[in-house]
Scaffold this active site. Structure first.
Site, PDB file in Angstrom:
ATOM      1  N   CYS A  53       0.825  -1.207   0.000  1.00  0.00           N
ATOM      2  CA  CYS A  53       0.000   0.000   0.000  1.00  0.00           C
ATOM      3  C   CYS A  53       0.864   1.264   0.000  1.00  0.00           C
ATOM      4  O   CYS A  53       2.029   1.242   0.405  1.00  0.00           O
ATOM      5  CB  CYS A  53      -0.886   0.036   1.240  1.00  0.00           C
ATOM      6  SG  CYS A  53      -2.173  -1.208   1.285  1.00  0.00           S
ATOM      7  N   GLU A  55       0.725   3.845   1.942  1.00  0.00           N
ATOM      8  CA  GLU A  55       1.149   4.253   3.287  1.00  0.00           C
ATOM      9  C   GLU A  55       2.409   3.513   3.711  1.00  0.00           C
ATOM     10  O   GLU A  55       3.349   4.097   4.249  1.00  0.00           O
ATOM     11  CB  GLU A  55       0.041   3.964   4.312  1.00  0.00           C
ATOM     12  CG  GLU A  55      -1.250   4.722   4.066  1.00  0.00           C
ATOM     13  CD  GLU A  55      -2.239   3.961   3.197  1.00  0.00           C
ATOM     14  OE1 GLU A  55      -1.806   3.310   2.225  1.00  0.00           O
ATOM     15  OE2 GLU A  55      -3.440   4.036   3.485  1.00  0.00           O
ATOM     16  N   CYS A  90      -5.752   0.748   5.218  1.00  0.00           N
ATOM     17  CA  CYS A  90      -6.227  -0.604   5.513  1.00  0.00           C
ATOM     18  C   CYS A  90      -5.728  -1.027   6.895  1.00  0.00           C
ATOM     19  O   CYS A  90      -4.898  -0.358   7.508  1.00  0.00           O
ATOM     20  CB  CYS A  90      -5.740  -1.587   4.443  1.00  0.00           C
ATOM     21  SG  CYS A  90      -4.005  -2.043   4.603  1.00  0.00           S
TER      22      CYS A  90
HETATM   23  N1  THU Z   1      -4.356   0.404  -1.005  1.00  0.00           N
HETATM   24  C1  THU Z   1      -3.489   1.331  -0.515  1.00  0.00           C
HETATM   25  O1  THU Z   1      -2.530   1.721  -1.192  1.00  0.00           O
HETATM   26  N2  THU Z   1      -3.698   1.792   0.761  1.00  0.00           N
HETATM   27  C2  THU Z   1      -4.692   1.344   1.583  1.00  0.00           C
HETATM   28  O2  THU Z   1      -4.664   1.629   2.762  1.00  0.00           O
HETATM   29  C3  THU Z   1      -5.777   0.553   1.023  1.00  0.00           C
HETATM   30  C4  THU Z   1      -5.480  -0.134  -0.262  1.00  0.00           C
HETATM   31  C5  THU Z   1      -4.153  -0.107  -2.377  1.00  0.00           C
HETATM   32  C6  THU Z   1      -3.824  -1.566  -2.456  1.00  0.00           C
HETATM   33  C7  THU Z   1      -4.270  -1.909  -3.855  1.00  0.00           C
HETATM   34  O3  THU Z   1      -3.203  -1.659  -4.741  1.00  0.00           O
HETATM   35  C8  THU Z   1      -5.407  -0.928  -4.140  1.00  0.00           C
HETATM   36  O4  THU Z   1      -5.325   0.070  -3.127  1.00  0.00           O
HETATM   37  C9  THU Z   1      -6.787  -1.548  -4.114  1.00  0.00           C
HETATM   38  O5  THU Z   1      -7.023  -2.185  -2.923  1.00  0.00           O
END
Ligand code: THU
Length: 136
Positions: A53, A55, A90
């Protein structure tokens, strides 16, 4: 550093997203206590599970460079990079934030209408597993 400026840096980071599977681009900008800012984007993988992700990309970059004291993070994201709704961290990212950040750490989310929402880590991850109470 204003919340709006930090969010601008998160939006800039979002353009670096590698997201060919979900097509959802996410960007983050992490503010360190000394004023340094680390940007991150999501980096997906054909096996899905190894996806990182935005973050965590920002946090891991900062920790590698020797930073462990963080003030705030701005996060934005959306399909094809179009910000329509807040993109809250997440559960895995919340726990990784918790490793280094205390209750008052601030999380800024872009709401899709040009506004910045403000949360504390305590709101997003109450009653959490805390490194400072675990490490002897
Ligand atoms: N994702 C993030 O980059 N940060 C989060 O906190 C939630 C999800 C990304 C992971 C994936 O590449 C896309 O969002 C869809 O879930």
């Amino acid at each position: 550093m204003t919340p709006e400026k930090l969010m601008e840096l998160a939006k800039e980071a979002m353009e670096r997203a590698y997201a060919p599977y979900s097509r959802c681009k996410v960007g983050a900008a992490l503010l360190c206590a000394d004023g340094a800012v680390y940007q991150g984007c999501n980096i997906e993988n054909a096996a899905y599970g190894p996806t990182n992700c935005a973050e965590r990309t920002a946090i891991f970059k900062a920790v590698y460079d020797g930073h462990r004291d963080f003030t705030a993070i701005a996060v934005c994201g959306g399909p094809e990079g179009k910000i329509k709704n807040p993109f809250p961290p997440c559960g895995v990212c919340r726990q990784v934030l918790r490793e280094f950040c205390r209750d008052g750490f601030t999380v800024y989310l872009a709401d899709g209408e040009g506004n910045v929402q403000t949360y504390t880590l305590a709101q997003l991850l109450p009653y959490s597993f805390q490194a400072d109470k675990f490490i002897l």
